[in-house]
Design a protein around this motif. Structure first.
Motif, PDB file in Angstrom:
ATOM      1  N   SER A 346       3.240   5.280  -3.812  1.00 32.92           N
ATOM      2  CA  SER A 346       3.795   4.780  -5.066  1.00 32.92           C
ATOM      3  C   SER A 346       5.307   4.874  -5.032  1.00 32.92           C
ATOM      4  O   SER A 346       5.877   5.745  -4.380  1.00 32.92           O
ATOM      5  CB  SER A 346       3.252   5.583  -6.254  1.00 32.92           C
ATOM      6  N   GLU A 347       5.980   3.972  -5.754  1.00 34.54           N
ATOM      7  CA  GLU A 347       7.444   3.965  -5.795  1.00 34.54           C
ATOM      8  C   GLU A 347       7.945   4.811  -6.960  1.00 34.54           C
ATOM      9  O   GLU A 347       7.386   4.802  -8.055  1.00 34.54           O
ATOM     10  CB  GLU A 347       7.957   2.533  -5.967  1.00 34.54           C
ATOM     11  N   ASN A 348       9.031   5.536  -6.720  1.00 31.71           N
ATOM     12  CA  ASN A 348       9.787   6.221  -7.763  1.00 31.71           C
ATOM     13  C   ASN A 348       8.936   7.082  -8.686  1.00 31.71           C
ATOM     14  O   ASN A 348       8.945   6.906  -9.913  1.00 31.71           O
ATOM     15  CB  ASN A 348      10.567   5.196  -8.608  1.00 31.71           C
ATOM     16  N   PRO A 349       8.190   8.028  -8.162  1.00 31.97           N
ATOM     17  CA  PRO A 349       7.427   8.919  -9.049  1.00 31.97           C
ATOM     18  C   PRO A 349       8.359   9.848  -9.813  1.00 31.97           C
ATOM     19  O   PRO A 349       9.473  10.136  -9.363  1.00 31.97           O
ATOM     20  CB  PRO A 349       6.553   9.700  -8.071  1.00 31.97           C
ATOM     21  N   ARG A 350       7.899  10.300 -10.950  1.00 33.02           N
ATOM     22  CA  ARG A 350       8.674  11.297 -11.710  1.00 33.02           C
ATOM     23  C   ARG A 350       8.320  12.688 -11.196  1.00 33.02           C
ATOM     24  O   ARG A 350       7.149  13.061 -11.161  1.00 33.02           O
ATOM     25  CB  ARG A 350       8.360  11.190 -13.199  1.00 33.02           C
ATOM     26  N   ASN A 351       9.331  13.426 -10.808  1.00 33.34           N
ATOM     27  CA  ASN A 351       9.092  14.767 -10.293  1.00 33.34           C
ATOM     28  C   ASN A 351       8.878  15.736 -11.453  1.00 33.34           C
ATOM     29  O   ASN A 351       9.712  15.803 -12.366  1.00 33.34           O
ATOM     30  CB  ASN A 351      10.280  15.214  -9.444  1.00 33.34           C
ATOM     31  N   PRO A 352       7.785  16.478 -11.471  1.00 30.62           N
ATOM     32  CA  PRO A 352       7.517  17.413 -12.571  1.00 30.62           C
ATOM     33  C   PRO A 352       8.636  18.433 -12.768  1.00 30.62           C
ATOM     34  O   PRO A 352       8.870  18.869 -13.901  1.00 30.62           O
ATOM     35  CB  PRO A 352       6.216  18.101 -12.156  1.00 30.62           C
TER      36      PRO A 352
END
Length: 419
Positions: A346-352
């Protein structure tokens, strides 16, 4: 406190840690912290390789993935900044800083943290005047242009660092502060780096942004890398003023001077990486003008008062503590026994970590926002530009010796970036 400093990592974590453990054994001492001055190459998998600004034939997985997966654990707490050969997609997830793997902490695009009571600042990337006043407009997947510009230092990040008032003990930058060679033995330097001489004479070797920060912050120590050589200097800030001890280091290759161990006064241990109160306040104050397109930041649009931010952050830290949020994986790890399709990621995941950090400061998540084209519009200055194309793949690298890896590539980029 005993600190080791390493120049350009280039993903060779295994050999650096083994070298440090060997040094601990033969010298009968303990190293408390490792600092890395960029080109860390936190490459987790095949997809990250696509965001690494390195000619394809030199792309190699190296050893970071072992630490990301948990197969290996960094034996020494490690703090690093970004350089110009990075998995930029991953570092963008952690723009504000965070754990890239257990016990391995990224300073962010600009940042300050504390290790014990030692205050460490850092600026990621390298300076390029053509992009300095622009915002952070680049997003993965990068094209041939943005894969290079994404690591260029931006005025917004430097401006935040320029707001620091409390003393900085150690500062890290990838490229050298412009003019630093005036404070060391530059004639000895050009004996084995002859192509530096013209830039030294012209006063163009290094980063103007880093020079401004050196003059403002006056840290006790400043460490850099990028130019693949060891060079020391001593900067006197005014008559009778404080001293900054500058040291640049090489890359991790046998026989090269890529490591330095030194001691610095500190309180009693044990030591751990913690958030810095003043830096959190600066982050909170300036986040509302975070420039996420090619337009520069509107510094006149800042509304929050610094003292109010300091008091607010202090209250939050008293309730939660200053320990950074926990490491979290956001992408599959490289598996040498399997071949993975790039399209599976996946592109550009949000980092927790970033989400938790912003929630803690009660700030919105902006890193996946973009309200205009990712391409930089042609400005009069860039239209008149007649130097080599900084975003071109046409870099003279055909004769690079395998043992020298990317040194000649970097030397070519140094000339290109300053044009």
């Amino acid at each position: 406190m005993r600190i080791a400093v390493e120049g350009c990592m280039h993903g060779d974590l295994d050999n650096v840690y083994k070298t440090l453990q060997y040094m601990e054994t033969i010298n009968n001492y303990k190293i408390d912290l490792l600092l890395c001055c960029g080109d860390f190459q936190a490459v987790r998998n095949e997809k990250d390789m696509e965001s690494l600004s390195v000619p394809r034939k030199y792309r190699e997985m190296k050893s970071f993935w072992k630490y990301y997966s948990g197969q290996e654990v960094a034996p020494i707490p490690t703090i690093f900044i970004g350089g110009n050969h990075e998995a930029s997609n991953y570092l963008w997830e952690l723009y504000y800083g965070g754990w890239t793997a257990p016990n391995i902490y990224f300073q962010g695009f600009a940042g300050v943290v504390k290790f014990g009571n030692v205050r460490i600042g850092g600026l990621s990337g390298i300076y390029n005047a053509r992009h300095y006043h622009l915002g952070h407009y680049e997003r993965a997947p990068y094209n041939e242009s943005t894969i290079r510009s994404v690591y260029h230092v931006r005025e917004y990040d430097v401006h935040k660092l320029m707001q620091l008032e409390e003393p900085i003990d150690i500062f890290l930058s990838h490229d050298w502060p412009c003019g630093i060679t005036d404070h060391g033995n530059w004639k000895e330097l050009v004996r084995y780096k002859q192509h530096f001489e013209k830039e030294i004479q012209d006063g163009t070797l290094g980063s103007e942004a880093a020079a401004q920060l050196l003059e403002k912050l006056k840290p006790s120590y400043w460490f850099s890398a990028h130019l693949h050589c060891k060079f020391s200097a001593l900067v006197q800030h005014g008559e009778g003023g404080p001293l900054t001890r500058f040291l640049a280091l090489d890359k991790c290759i046998p026989g090269r001077r890529f490591l330095q161990v030194f001691e610095i006064e500190s309180g009693p241990g044990p030591f751990e990486i913690q958030y810095d109160q003043e830096w959190l306040a600066i982050t909170r104050k300036f986040n509302s003008i975070f420039p996420l397109t090619s337009r520069s930041a509107n510094f006149g649009g800042v509304q929050l008062d610094m003292q109010d931010c300091r008091q607010w952050v202090q209250s939050k830290l008293e309730n939660r503590g200053a320990k950074p949020f926990e490491f979290a994986r956001t992408a599959p790890c490289f598996d040498p026994s399997k071949s993975v399709s790039i399209g599976a990621f996946s592109e550009n995941p949000r980092n927790p970590q970033t989400e938790s950090f912003l929630q803690f400061l009660e700030l919105p998540y902006l890193l996946d926002n973009a309200t205009e084209s990712r391409e930089v519009p042609q400005s009069p200055a860039s239209m008149n530009y007649r130097g080599p194309d900084a975003d071109s793949e046409e870099i003279p690298i055909d004769d690079v010796d395998e043992l020298e890896e990317l040194e000649e590539v970097d030397d070519a980029e140094n000339k290109i970036e300053k044009s």
